[in-house]
Design a protein around this motif. Structure first.
Motif, short mmCIF file in Angstrom:
data_model
loop_
_atom_site.label_atom_id
_atom_site.label_comp_id
_atom_site.label_asym_id
_atom_site.label_seq_id
_atom_site.Cartn_x
_atom_site.Cartn_y
_atom_site.Cartn_z
N PHE A 188 0.86 -1.19 0.00
CA PHE A 188 0.00 0.00 0.00
C PHE A 188 0.89 1.23 0.00
N LYS A 227 -2.90 3.67 -3.39
CA LYS A 227 -3.03 2.47 -4.20
C LYS A 227 -2.77 1.24 -3.34
N LEU A 228 -3.55 0.20 -3.61
CA LEU A 228 -3.35 -1.11 -3.00
C LEU A 228 -2.88 -2.05 -4.10
N VAL A 271 -7.38 3.63 -4.16
CA VAL A 271 -8.11 3.82 -2.91
C VAL A 271 -8.33 5.32 -2.72
N GLU A 272 -9.60 5.72 -2.63
CA GLU A 272 -9.95 7.12 -2.42
C GLU A 272 -11.06 7.20 -1.38
N PRO A 282 -14.11 4.22 2.35
CA PRO A 282 -13.13 4.19 1.26
C PRO A 282 -13.76 3.69 -0.04
N LEU A 313 -12.91 1.90 -3.72
CA LEU A 313 -11.92 1.10 -4.41
C LEU A 313 -12.28 1.00 -5.89
N ASP A 360 -16.74 1.03 -6.72
CA ASP A 360 -17.26 1.51 -5.44
C ASP A 360 -18.52 0.74 -5.06
#
Length: 682
Positions: free
Chosen positions: A433, A448-449, A480-481, A487, A489, A519
């Motif tokens: 991450f 980011k993941l 990821v936001e 969150p 994705l 999302d």
């Protein structure tokens, strides 16, 4: 005029007063004798009190007394149907009675109401009482008192008592979040001439801003130059963390406070015993000597390695060699924070076993295991705060499943938090991450993941209902936001040999392809699916969630010669066997419900067994109905659908065998093949 008789109203918009009676200002001490039909006064508008919110009081009053300030008043003031308003909050007082009498040779002031009772009795002057208390404390802790501000006062020898009756009334009004339980009592005495002071407090609970103190007892007193206090709670709780039976033993003299602190949690044997000495240098400076102590549990004690010191001088706070040790585990704090940009505070955690969190009062129920190491540095707290840390958890385990080794680096500043983290296992990097948490932004998460051959066996630790034995790997790049609470994705996850087993079928399926992540949703569109024998089908699947809760899923598969049932008698004593079929398979569910529906044609290797030799009376017609070939009779059968809905509609061909088992031990079994339709339900 000096004499008012009859009805009077004020032109001031902040005062509304209508009364019948006499107010005589001709004497040196004004005399009041009236009954007010309506009395409403805005205390802040008239500058009688200072407050950031308007305070007003309205009541039906009766006053019979004299005096123009607190030291000289005497008489009785009673009220009914009263309202005390503070901002948008209000407290209703059905009845109250305030009385005052006497002089400096002997005085009594009392207030009784349905909210609080207060009594002051003795030789005292009301406006000199606060100074009397201050001077008594100054005899013990002279550094916190400025001698230039001390005023000469007369003798203050008073007994006092307070009984708080109504929960969350006045306390919650003036101090948002403060809750005091009813029947909280305070009583004691003070004599500034002899230097004696006594205080006793008893309360069922006091709560403020999430901190809850239960069964509070305070017993404090002062004789000569020494003040002693014992404070006990049955429990201190904050956000799920609980410390039970904490005791504070305090002795203060000549700017020195000796403090002994301990607690004992009966449920998990959490234990604490600390010995401190606080030396006051002045009102803004102190030195705290930590002399000895231990925290933890009987079998897992952390001891203070050696004497340590904490000092506070103005805006500077320093820690000198504070260390807790347990065998080879160590937590140390050293350094300082101040306005000097070069000052640093260091926190170092070495070889900490996560299983010891339970013994420190943080109840994890041993879900987590691993060895943690951390080094954090704090700088520039008063200007541009910076916190940098690097850490790791080796052998991180969740519910006895080894997840891997975690490495984490963070860099905090006023702009936000930069995070870099990785998960590795057996030397292979599984997950990474990287991103920022932007402080003050509406959507602070930006990161980011990254999945790199992520081991899907980790999912087994979640103990998902109805689906088990996950294996295989997953790789992907997920943006990821949003916020920590919600969150968002978005990205692609590529599964390789992803395998899972459905409990009620006892069959395993394997999937290797990409899954879209959006999302609140993830899914695939007509991708290959394989059974445990390698037969191929195609699947369409969607999974929905509401901020990663309330999960629902819907899976449809078009299968060819698939193994769809592989159960034994121990798994389902009503029917079991092996079913290979061609047709449609649908699986859907949410939380405590899973629904499986199969519409298929039997293939070679299908054997369905119906045991009729269970203990107890068995009637064949409960299981099997014989009808003529041309009979159109259709039977409606009800099933217990609690938690699981399973329906298999099988078009039976001669490839399938059906067995009616009357006595498995003796081989008393009817076997049959043919054409027809069978429906099996849970």
């Amino acid at each position: 005029p000096n004499l008012f008789v009859g009805s009077v109203s004020s032109s001031d918009p902040n005062v509304h007063l209508y009364f019948d009676g006499i107010v005589d200002f001709t004497t040196e001490i004004p005399v009041f004798d009236f009954e007010a039909n309506v009395f409403n006064i805005d205390l802040t508008a008239l500058n009688l009190v200072k407050s950031d919110k308007p305070i007003s009081f309205s009541s039906y009053l009766t006053l019979n007394g004299q005096g123009k300030k607190l030291n000289t008043i005497s008489g009785i003031l009673s009220g009914s149907k009263s309202f005390l308003c503070y901002g948008d909050s209000a407290v209703y007082i059905e009845n109250f009675l305030f009385s005052a009498g006497g002089d400096e040779r002997g005085r009594k002031i009392s207030l009784t109401s349905d909210i609080v009772d207060l009594n002051l009795t003795g030789i005292f002057t009301p406006d000199e009482l606060p100074e009397g208390f201050t001077q008594l404390i100054a005899q013990v802790l002279p550094s916190i008192s400025n001698p230039e501000n001390r005023k000469p006062i007369g003798r203050q020898n008073v007994d006092f008592s307070l009984n708080y009756k109504a929960p969350n009334s006045i306390s919650g009004m003036f101090m948002t979040g403060l809750e005091i339980s009813p029947n909280t009592t305070v009583y004691g005495n003070m004599d500034n001439q002899s230097g004696r002071f006594g205080l006793f407090v008893r309360s069922g609970s006091i709560a403020y801003d999430g901190i809850v103190l239960s069964d509070l007892t305070i017993d404090a007193g002062k004789e000569s130059e020494v003040m002693r206090a014992e404070i006990h709670f049955s429990d201190i709780a904050y956000k799920g963390i609980s410390i039970q039976n904490p005791d504070f033993n305090i002795q203060a003299y000549n700017d020195i406070i000796e403090l002994r602190l301990g607690w004992l949690n009966a449920e998990n044997a959490s234990y604490g015993d600390l010995d401190l000495q606080v030396t006051l240098l002045d009102s803004l400076e102190m030195v705290i000597d930590i002399r000895s102590g231990a925290i933890g549990a009987d079998q897992s004690l952390w001891n203070i390695a050696h004497a340590a010191q904490i000092w506070i001088v103005g805006d500077s706070i320093g820690v000198d060699s504070l260390a807790l040790v347990k065998n080879d585990q160590r937590l140390s704090i050293d350094g300082s924070i101040s306005k000097d940009p070069e000052s640093e505070l260091h926190l170092i955690l070495e070889r900490f076993n996560l299983a010891d969190l339970d013994s420190l009062g943080i109840q994890m129920d041993s879900h987590f295991k691993g060895i943690a190491n951390l080094h954090a540095t704090v700088r520039q707290v008063y200007a541009d705060p910076q916190i940098r840390s690097t850490g790791s958890i080796d052998g991180f385990t969740l519910d006895d499943f080894l997840i891997g080794d975690i490495a984490l680096a963070t860099d905090y500043s006023a702009k936000g938090l930069d995070i870099q983290g990785t998960l590795t296992k057996n030397g292979n990097k599984l997950l990474k991450f990287e991103g920022d948490y932007l402080i003050g932004e509406e959507e602070p998460l930006q990161g980011k993941l990254l999945l790199d051959d992520f081991d899907l066996r980790l999912v087994n630790a979640l103990e998902l209902k109805d689906v088990r034995d996950f294996s295989g790997t997953a790789s992907g790049d997920i943006a990821v936001e949003g916020t920590l609470q919600n969150p968002r994705l978005k990205g692609i996850i590529d599964f390789a040999e992803a395998k899972f087993t459905i409990d009620y079928l006892n069959t395993s399926f394997t999937f290797s392809d990409e899954v879209r992540v959006e999302d609140g949703w993830m899914g695939i569109d007509y991708k290959p699916l394989y059974d445990q024998e390698g037969n191929k089908g195609f699947v369409v699947a969607s999974v929905f969630h509401d901020q990663f809760t309330n999960w629902t899923y819907d899976v449809s598969a078009d299968v060819n010669n698939f193994l769809i049932l592989n159960t034994t008698r121990d798994m389902n004593s009503t029917y079991y066997g092996t079913a290979r079929a061609t047709g449609d398979l649908q699986i859907g569910g949410f939380e405590n419900l899973v629904e499986i529906e199969i519409d298929a044609r039997s293939e070679k290797g299908t054997t369905i067994k119906l045991p009729l030799d269970n203990t107890g009376e068995v009637t064949l017609e409960n299981f099997v109905y014989f009808v003529a070939r041309n009979d159109q009779l259709k039977q409606t059968r009800e099933a217990d659908l609690t938690g699981v809905l399973l329906r298999m509609n099988l078009e039976i061909t001669p490839d399938a065998e059906v067995q009616l088992i009357f006595d498995e031990q003796t081989g008393d079994i009817i076997r049959g093949r043919g054409y027809g339709a069978l429906t099996f339900e849970i």
